[in-house]
Design an enzyme around this catalytic site. Structure first.
Site, PDB file in Angstrom:
ATOM      1  N   LYS A 118       0.872  -1.184   0.000  1.00 41.80           N
ATOM      2  CA  LYS A 118       0.000   0.000   0.000  1.00 41.80           C
ATOM      3  C   LYS A 118       0.903   1.227   0.000  1.00 41.80           C
ATOM      4  O   LYS A 118       1.950   1.237   0.672  1.00 41.80           O
ATOM      5  CB  LYS A 118      -0.890  -0.034   1.245  1.00 41.80           C
ATOM      6  CG  LYS A 118      -1.933   1.094   1.300  1.00 41.80           C
ATOM      7  CD  LYS A 118      -2.846   0.944   2.521  1.00 41.80           C
ATOM      8  CE  LYS A 118      -3.893   2.052   2.583  1.00 41.80           C
ATOM      9  NZ  LYS A 118      -4.811   1.900   3.729  1.00 41.80           N
ATOM     10  N   SER A 159      -9.787   2.265   2.930  1.00 34.62           N
ATOM     11  CA  SER A 159      -8.867   3.019   2.103  1.00 34.62           C
ATOM     12  C   SER A 159      -7.907   2.148   1.287  1.00 34.62           C
ATOM     13  O   SER A 159      -7.344   2.624   0.303  1.00 34.62           O
ATOM     14  CB  SER A 159      -8.040   3.952   2.996  1.00 34.62           C
ATOM     15  OG  SER A 159      -7.196   3.206   3.854  1.00 34.62           O
ATOM     16  N   SER A 208     -10.129  -0.293   6.946  1.00 29.66           N
ATOM     17  CA  SER A 208      -9.497  -0.091   5.640  1.00 29.66           C
ATOM     18  C   SER A 208      -8.836  -1.324   5.027  1.00 29.66           C
ATOM     19  O   SER A 208      -8.442  -1.298   3.868  1.00 29.66           O
ATOM     20  CB  SER A 208      -8.453   1.022   5.722  1.00 29.66           C
ATOM     21  OG  SER A 208      -9.095   2.272   5.785  1.00 29.66           O
TER      22      SER A 208
END
Lengths: 495, 93, 482
Positions: free
Chosen positions: A86, A161, A185
């Site tokens: 990420k 997210s 997330s």
């Protein structure tokens, strides 16, 4: 999946366990594997926008090195396995943008601890995945680089997210990706994209080098094809880290060792508050069926109550913005990151760099946080939210006296449409109602696929465990996946 | 949320808000504050605020130098530097 | 109208740790800009603080020295404000539960009485970097080497009523922290900085007047000047019918003026909250007792010991004990030469004067305690006179030799104690000064010693100061009286 049909399937369909076997069996090399995924990303990711940056050259070099290690017999747990990080994990020499214009030019000269752990285990990093800016969002639509889209329906969000990590795994652009979970997330995008996402206990995985959103809630974890791979990934990610004061020095078990333990006698609680208004009927039905299936695996099911559930969203939207309002003050255009053109004075430098460098949702949360901490409001908002946080934790403590796991839907709905909730931030916030309490309490939880809606959208089952019960969560998820094939259903049109 | 409150927050957070955006920002922040105002109804008397998920204790570090000079690497990504200093518009105390 | 001044101090003391409070970067003074500012100090994204145990030990030592309650549970909070020398946009500090609670310090006033100044608390926090205002392409330059240096901020109660008391308090604090070894006490390098809160009120009035804060004074002299200036300003304002506005002021020692600080103009809302990256710090009694048992000797105790152990006067003992570095030097010197009185005289006399002239601290003295002891030893065994000793000292100061002996040898400064050689010199002087000899011999016995001085002076001149004065005296008297 038995090893002998590995050869009948494409490399991108294989799990980490299968890839490890293939690499060690010399069915393919890490370089071949890496090239295969690089080619897929180039060909398919224009549709999914799941990567912000790729680093093919470094990846091939790492793969080449991994092949040597494999040949020498010093291969680590992830030796030669392509993964993605990420884009909020700092990667030495590779841009780390956090999905923000603020860090569009930011190339850190250091690695996050989990990035280092993955490299030490021999993993090959393909690139950095898309995300809501600074991890603030539940749809990936708050990315400076445009939203990632859901491989199960390209007019749908992948969740957020960690939308890019979930979409990339679901589109089989990478076998596994790292992600982070502050309010859901990891789990919510895993649910939306039909993949497995694990949020470990707060403190289990180091936060060093993970760009902070809300420090007391942030926790890194993996998004994978299945629970077995999640266990392998957690074996690598979890470490006690002296560089993170909130990292917990607990013994780390081998999470793969207990995957096959029988679930006889397992006590599962279903919180009644998690099936109340606002839940999509199909989501309710599919998750209830999945929970019932656990009875056939030997578990007992009982209803439990987490009475302060409704307060998790309001408490979270005080605590997370308050922490982020301070955490994001360092982005001031002085030492790194975006600086506005021709500042007239210091105030102008600050105010325009931050106004231009941050997106709307980030600015909104910073302002809310500043409000909640400001003179005269601290007790009514921040202190109150921290007290409610304790009530929420106590709810869990009470329930865990009677049950081993809590099962619920991961999100109240399946993936929603792009643009559907962007106008109304509060409706977006309510997407996280089942995941937020877990972060507030600091507990571990996993989301695993448990079926598709009529419209062919994945639904996730959330299992919540007590502190440091990741092994039990992974065991429970794995046993479910051994007996079902929800996790093997793949998004359409990804070949 | 009044415009002057938004201005005060914008100043505290050092975020420029254009005049034509103030109403919109006020409205969205107002709706979030409405959401969080549910907290006010909860009786929290006697409840200890919880700052960390785990009631853990700080570990302390030995006082030993572990960092070397990394100025060049760290300043390579800085917006403006000169003679090893970070540059900003004139600071007036 | 008669006015009364009320003064409270906030003192920032840089702790003498090797590394920063939250990072492993060095705190050494004087490095090239930003070479001791690591990723944590620069608040690079993803970096995290880890607290330095030594900073806590030092803070606890201070707390024990001022008889304060030690915070067995303390934690850090974030104080939010934007400034270029504050990389994170917040200062990590303590507010609600500081490491050191209420305590007190006794100061001695000029009339010999003592006054107790209460300490409200002392907390740990990180220092900021420095803004350099010289022109860099029309901009300011930021050096973050100092950012993250551990500080204790000591907050006094408003118990002082004039600048003498404030300075006495500041000096006492300096003496305590240097004696404890928790601060190097180098004021010119900013190791101790004083913020002075001042208000005035009509004598007899109970409620306090509006106060102002004059920030960042780094010498006792500037503090005295700044207080006088601000008290006068406040009285003038009130007498002219204006109100005192609460403000932060900056004193300019060059122009001897002060002004309101622009950057502090808007009332700050610091939005303190517990730092989520750091956990509460807990100390048990055993930990605190262990520190207490190993506490270095404090100035008052040391002074008392100097009087009893070395038979020094109250004045000498106090002068020497006040500054730990000086006291250590004195003791090292005494131990090697075996003469406390001479050591005290030399440390407070010749050495102090030379250090003062060259603006050096005793830590940087070119003459070590051992070298001074070598000089004193040669005085004691009469190898050299006091006068010659000063020459030897100067030579050591200028690095002309390793110790007193090598310099005495090289320069031929050895005292002449050879009675034959001295006798020849005396005969020469007597022959050249027949008139004075006659006067001496005719004088009353009680006048003679004074008159003898003339002859001694002549002989010392003739011997270039190297004649042994006692011997000269004795031989002269024999010859003149005989």
């Amino acid at each position: 999946m038995s090893p002998n049909n590995i050869k009948q399937r494409s490399l991108h369909q294989l799990s980490i366990t299968e890839l490890n076997a293939g690499l060690r069996n010399k069915d393919f090399s890490s370089v071949e594997l890496t090239q295969h995924f690089i080619e897929r990303i180039e060909r398919l990711d224009t549709r999914f926008n799941s990567f912000i940056s790729t680093c093919s050259e470094q990846a091939l070099a790492a793969a080449n090195y991994a092949d040597q290690q494999l040949a020498n017999g010093n291969a680590g747990i992830l030796c030669g396995i392509p993964i993605a990080h990420k884009d909020l994990f700092c990667t030495n020499g590779i841009r780390t943008s956090c999905g923000s214009k603020m860090l569009d030019n930011f190339v850190p000269p250091y690695d996050a601890t989990i990035v280092e752990n993955c490299s030490n285990a021999g993993a090959v990093v393909l690139g950095k995945t898309n995300m809501d800016e600074f991890a603030m969002g539940s749809s990936n639509e708050n990315s400076f680089y445009g939203p990632s889209v859901n491989p199960w329906g390209e007019n749908c969000v992948p969740g957020g997210s960690s939308g890019g990590s979930a979409a990339a795994v679901a589109a089989q652009l990478v076998p596994a990706a790292t992600a982070s979970d502050t309010g859901g997330s990891i789990r919510q995008p895993a649910s939306f994209c039909g993949v497995t996402g694990l949020k470990p206990t707060y403190g289990r995985v180091s936060r060093w080098g993970m760009v902070a959103y809300a420090s007391s809630l942030d926790q890194a974890g993996p998004i994978t094809k299945n629970a077995e791979d999640a266990a392998t990934m957690l074996n690598v990610l979890a470490s006690f880290d002296k560089k993170d004061s909130t990292s917990i020095d607990e013994p780390k078990p081998d999470y793969t060792a207990t995957l096959d333990q029988p679930l006889n006698g397992l006590r599962i609680g279903i919180p009644k508050e998690y099936f109340s208004d606002g839940i999509d009927p199909e989501v309710a039905k599919l998750t209830q069926e999945a929970i019932s299936f656990y009875e056939t695996l030997g578990a007992s099911i009982k209803e439990v109550s987490l009475p302060h559930t409704q307060l998790a969203v309001p408490a979270y939207y005080v605590i997370a913005p308050a922490e982020c309002s301070a955490n994001l003050s360092r982005f001031d255009g002085v030492r790194y990151g975006y600086r506005c053109e021709n500042p007239t004075d210091l105030e102008d430098l600050y105010k325009r760099s931050r106004a231009e460098g941050f997106g709307e949702e980030v600015k909104r949360r910073i302002l809310v946080g500043a409000y909640a901490l400001s003179a005269g409001y601290y007790d009514a908002y921040y202190r109150k939210a921290q007290q409610v946080r304790r009530l929420i934790k106590q709810d869990f403590d009470t329930v865990f006296k009677d049950v081993d796991l809590i099962a619920s839907p991961t999100a109240p709905t399946p993936a929603f449409g792009l643009g559907e909730k962007t106008k109304d931030p509060v409706s977006m916030y309510l997407e996280d109602i089942y995941t937020l309490p877990v972060n507030l309490a600091g507990l571990p939880a996993i989301s695993i696929p448990c079926g598709l809606t009529q419209q062919n959208k994945p639904v996730g089952l959330q299992l919540i465990g007590n502190y440091f019960s990741e092994a039990l969560l992974l065991n429970s998820a794995h046993k479910f996946q051994q007996a079902t094939d929800f996790h093997q259903q793949t998004a359409p049109n990804i070949d | 949320m009044e415009a002057n409150e938004i201005a005060k927050l914008a100043q505290l957070a050092r975020i420029n808000i254009e005049a034509d955006m103030v109403d919109e920002v006020a409205e969205s922040i107002g709706s979030i504050l409405n959401l969080v105002d549910q907290l006010q109804a909860v009786d929290t008397r006697g409840v200890e605020p919880m700052s960390h998920p785990m009631d853990a204790v700080q570990r302390l570090r030995a006082d030993v130098v572990s960092e070397k000079n990394q100025r060049d690497e760290l300043q390579a990504i800085a917006p403006a530097t000169d003679k090893g200093l970070f540059l900003v518009p004139k600071v007036i105390d | 109208m008669e006015w009364e001044t009320v003064i409270g101090l906030e003192v920032h003391v840089q702790l003498a740790t090797a590394t920063k409070i939250f990072s492993g970067a060095s705190t050494a003074f004087g490095a090239e800009p930003n070479t001791q500012a690591c990723a944590i100090d620069l608040a690079m994204p993803g970096t995290l603080p880890v607290a330095n145990e030594q900073a806590f030990r030092y803070a606890i030592m201070f707390g024990l020295a001022i008889d304060a309650d030690i915070g067995k549970r303390s934690y850090f909070e974030r104080k939010n404000y934007f400034y270029p020398d504050l990389p994170k946009g917040y200062q990590t500090t303590q507010l609600d539960q500081p490491i050191v609670g209420a305590g007190h310090i006794d100061i001695e006033l000029d009339d010999g009485s003592t006054k107790r100044i209460r300490i409200h608390h002392a907390h740990l926090e990180e220092d900021a970097g420095k803004s350099l205002h010289e022109d860099f392409q029309g901009m300011s330059g930021i050096d973050l080497n100092r950012a993250g240096t551990p500080l204790i901020e000591i907050v006094s109660e408003p118990d002082m009523t004039n600048s003498d008391e404030a300075v006495a308090f500041a000096k006492k604090l300096h003496s305590i922290v240097t004696s404890l070894g928790i601060c190097d006490g180098e004021m010119s390098q900013g190791s101790m900085r004083f913020d002075v809160n001042i208000s005035v009120r009509p004598k007899g009035q109970v409620e306090l007047g509006t106060r102002t804060e004059t920030k960042n004074l780094n010498s006792f002299k500037f503090m005295e000047e700044a207080i006088a200036l601000e008290v006068e300003r406040q009285i003038d304002e009130i007498e002219d019918g204006r109100e005192i506005i609460q403000q932060t002021r900056l004193y300019d020692a060059d122009t001897k003026t002060a002004r309101s600080m622009r950057s502090k103009e808007d009332a700050n809302d610091y939005r303190y909250f517990p730092c989520p990256d750091l956990l509460p710090v807990i100390f048990d009694d055993a930990y605190i007792m262990q520190i207490k048992d190993n506490l270095p000797e404090l100035p008052e105790a040391r002074c008392a010991r100097f009087i009893s152990q070395y038979a020094l006067s109250d004045y000498d003992a106090k002068q020497l004990a006040e500054n730990a570095a000086i006291a250590n030097y004195f003791e090292a010197c005494t131990e090697q030469c075996g003469d406390a009185k001479l050591s005290a005289n030399w440390v407070m006399g010749e050495l102090a004067a030379s250090l003062n002239t060259h603006e050096l601290s005793i830590q940087n003295s070119p003459v070590s305690a051992g070298q001074l002891a070598s000089v004193i030893s040669r005085i004691k065994d009469k190898t050299i006179s006091n006068k010659i000793a000063k020459q030897v000292f100067d030579a050591l100061w200028n690095k002309e030799g390793e110790d007193a002996d090598s310099i005495i040898e090289a320069k031929g400064l050895k005292q002449v104690s050879d009675t034959g050689a001295l006798g020849t010199m005396i005969d020469e002087v007597i022959a050249a000064n027949q008139k004075q000899v006659e006067n001496y011999r005719n004088a009353d016995a009680d006048k003679r010693p004074k008159m003898l001085g003339f002859f001694v002076g002549q002989i010392m001149k003739l011997s270039k100061g190297q004649a042994n004065p006692q011997l000269v005296n004795q031989l002269l008297q024999e010859k003149l009286n005989g």
